[in-house]
Design a protein around this motif. Structure first.
Motif, short mmCIF file in Angstrom:
data_model
loop_
_atom_site.label_atom_id
_atom_site.label_comp_id
_atom_site.label_asym_id
_atom_site.label_seq_id
_atom_site.Cartn_x
_atom_site.Cartn_y
_atom_site.Cartn_z
N ARG A 1 0.83 -1.21 0.00
CA ARG A 1 0.00 0.00 0.00
C ARG A 1 0.86 1.26 0.00
N PHE A 2 1.90 1.30 0.82
CA PHE A 2 2.81 2.44 0.85
C PHE A 2 3.42 2.66 -0.54
N ASN A 3 3.91 1.59 -1.15
CA ASN A 3 4.51 1.71 -2.48
C ASN A 3 3.51 2.19 -3.52
N ASP A 4 2.27 1.71 -3.44
CA ASP A 4 1.23 2.16 -4.38
C ASP A 4 0.97 3.66 -4.23
N TYR A 5 0.88 4.13 -3.00
CA TYR A 5 0.65 5.56 -2.77
C TYR A 5 1.85 6.38 -3.23
N CYS A 6 3.05 5.89 -2.98
CA CYS A 6 4.26 6.58 -3.45
C CYS A 6 4.25 6.67 -4.97
N GLN A 7 3.84 5.59 -5.62
CA GLN A 7 3.78 5.58 -7.08
C GLN A 7 2.80 6.63 -7.61
#
Length: 151
Positions: free
Chosen positions: A77-83
């Motif tokens: 989820r963190f990586n998706d939001y960063c993306q």
């Protein structure tokens, strides 16, 4: 008291408050809003460099309150939001603030998300103006006066 010490004390105090409410913070909306907040703070200056992303990811994995959720799920989820923020910062920020806003009707969760933003932002001892600004925007998204957190 030096600014550095005040920031560290504030982050420690926020983490203590979060730990006291750990059992109340298990919803999917809280999980999503927390990861959105972490990504927003990491990208507060408009970009996310690899070292900052790793630092925030490490803080997520060691945060007691976030231990309520599987680490892999949080990381995804963190990586998706960063993306989203990396692809188009302004549009991504709107979507992320909407995700954060989903906890507005649960005051305990809303305050906890803001506290996580402050803890993440102040973890390096420098809760800078950009980080303060995005946490302030998140306060508006959840309907909490930024002054409650000295923002």
């Amino acid at each position: 008291m030096a600014l550095w010490d005040r920031i560290k004390d504030s982050a420690t105090s926020m983490q203590t408050q979060l730990n006291a409410k750990k059992n109340d913070l298990k919803s999917g909306a809280f999980r999503d809003a927390s990861m959105a907040m972490c990504a927003l703070v990491a990208a507060a200056d408009g970009s996310i460099d690899a070292s900052e992303r790793q630092r925030v990811a490490a803080l997520i994995m060691t945060n007691d309150v976030l231990q309520n959720f599987p680490a892999e799920d949080l990381q995804t989820r963190f990586n998706d939001y960063c993306q989203k923020l990396t692809a188009d910062f302004d549009f991504g920020k709107v979507a992320i603030l909407q995700t954060i806003g989903k906890v507005a009707k649960k005051p305990t969760e809303a305050r906890a998300v803001i506290q996580i933003g402050i803890v993440i932002g102040g973890a390096d001892g420098d809760f800078d103006a950009d980080e303060r600004a995005v946490v302030r925007e998140a306060c508006f998204a959840v309907g909490i006066a930024p002054t409650e957190f000295d923002l």
